[in-house]
Design a protein around this motif. Structure first.
Motif, PDB file in Angstrom:
ATOM      1  N   UNK A  21       0.845  -1.196   0.000  1.00 26.01           N
ATOM      2  CA  UNK A  21       0.000   0.000   0.000  1.00 26.01           C
ATOM      3  C   UNK A  21       0.880   1.246   0.000  1.00 26.01           C
ATOM      4  N   UNK A  22       0.523   2.214  -0.826  1.00 25.02           N
ATOM      5  CA  UNK A  22       1.240   3.481  -0.914  1.00 25.02           C
ATOM      6  C   UNK A  22       0.358   4.575  -0.332  1.00 25.02           C
ATOM      7  N   UNK A  23       0.956   5.422   0.480  1.00 26.32           N
ATOM      8  CA  UNK A  23       0.222   6.505   1.119  1.00 26.32           C
ATOM      9  C   UNK A  23       0.647   7.846   0.543  1.00 26.32           C
ATOM     10  N   UNK A  24      -0.220   8.817   0.705  1.00 28.35           N
ATOM     11  CA  UNK A  24       0.070  10.182   0.269  1.00 28.35           C
ATOM     12  C   UNK A  24      -0.374  11.138   1.364  1.00 28.35           C
ATOM     13  N   UNK A  25       0.307  12.236   1.461  1.00 25.83           N
ATOM     14  CA  UNK A  25      -0.083  13.273   2.407  1.00 25.83           C
ATOM     15  C   UNK A  25      -0.925  14.300   1.672  1.00 25.83           C
ATOM     16  N   UNK A  26      -2.070  14.612   2.258  1.00 25.19           N
ATOM     17  CA  UNK A  26      -2.921  15.651   1.683  1.00 25.19           C
ATOM     18  C   UNK A  26      -3.142  16.716   2.742  1.00 25.19           C
ATOM     19  N   UNK A  27      -3.436  17.896   2.294  1.00 24.97           N
ATOM     20  CA  UNK A  27      -3.674  18.995   3.218  1.00 24.97           C
ATOM     21  C   UNK A  27      -5.078  19.523   2.997  1.00 24.97           C
ATOM     22  N   UNK A  39      -2.794   4.336  -3.278  1.00 27.91           N
ATOM     23  CA  UNK A  39      -2.877   3.250  -4.253  1.00 27.91           C
ATOM     24  C   UNK A  39      -2.267   1.991  -3.666  1.00 27.91           C
ATOM     25  N   UNK A  40      -2.552   0.872  -4.306  1.00 25.52           N
ATOM     26  CA  UNK A  40      -2.069  -0.426  -3.846  1.00 25.52           C
ATOM     27  C   UNK A  40      -1.458  -1.163  -5.028  1.00 25.52           C
ATOM     28  N   UNK A  41      -0.287  -1.749  -4.819  1.00 26.26           N
ATOM     29  CA  UNK A  41       0.329  -2.612  -5.831  1.00 26.26           C
ATOM     30  C   UNK A  41       0.031  -4.054  -5.464  1.00 26.26           C
ATOM     31  N   UNK A  42      -0.452  -4.811  -6.428  1.00 24.15           N
ATOM     32  CA  UNK A  42      -0.781  -6.218  -6.235  1.00 24.15           C
ATOM     33  C   UNK A  42       0.127  -7.086  -7.091  1.00 24.15           C
ATOM     34  N   UNK A  43       0.574  -8.187  -6.533  1.00 22.55           N
ATOM     35  CA  UNK A  43       1.257  -9.228  -7.309  1.00 22.55           C
ATOM     36  C   UNK A  43       0.307 -10.414  -7.324  1.00 22.55           C
TER      37      UNK A  43
END
Length: 99
Positions: A21-27, A39-43
């Motif tokens: 799982x990838x996270x992002x900072x938002x304001x 977003x999420x990367x799946x194998x």
């Protein structure tokens, strides 16, 4: 996903074997800086005619796929999923997460 499924008429079941799982900072004006899942990367792996294929994809959160992503993000691995693939080129495939 619908756009990427053009030309992929084969359908089979597969398994997600890993996810990141990838996270992002938002304001925002009311909450300040907040970290959200971006977003999420799946194998995943799947088999067709006795041959096993492996692939990965990155899916972002959106209104269309949030229910499916929540389901497979919170389920213990491996997670059974559907995979669509090109009948002539099996390496051209996508996770099919339409509920």
């Amino acid at each position: 996903m619908l756009w990427h499924s053009i030309g992929k008429s084969g359908k089979t079941t597969g398994e997600i074997t890993a996810r990141t799982e990838f996270s992002a900072n938002i304001q925002s004006g009311t909450q300040g800086n907040t970290t959200v899942s971006d977003k999420i990367e799946f194998i995943y792996v799947f088999s067709v005619n006795g041959r096993t294929y492996s692939n990965s994809c990155v899916l972002g959160h959106s209104i269309m796929n949030s229910r499916s992503l929540s389901r497979i993000r919170n389920s213990p691995l491996p997670v059974k999923v559907e995979v669509k693939y090109n009948l002539l080129r099996k390496r051209e495939n996508i996770l099919w997460l339409i509920d």
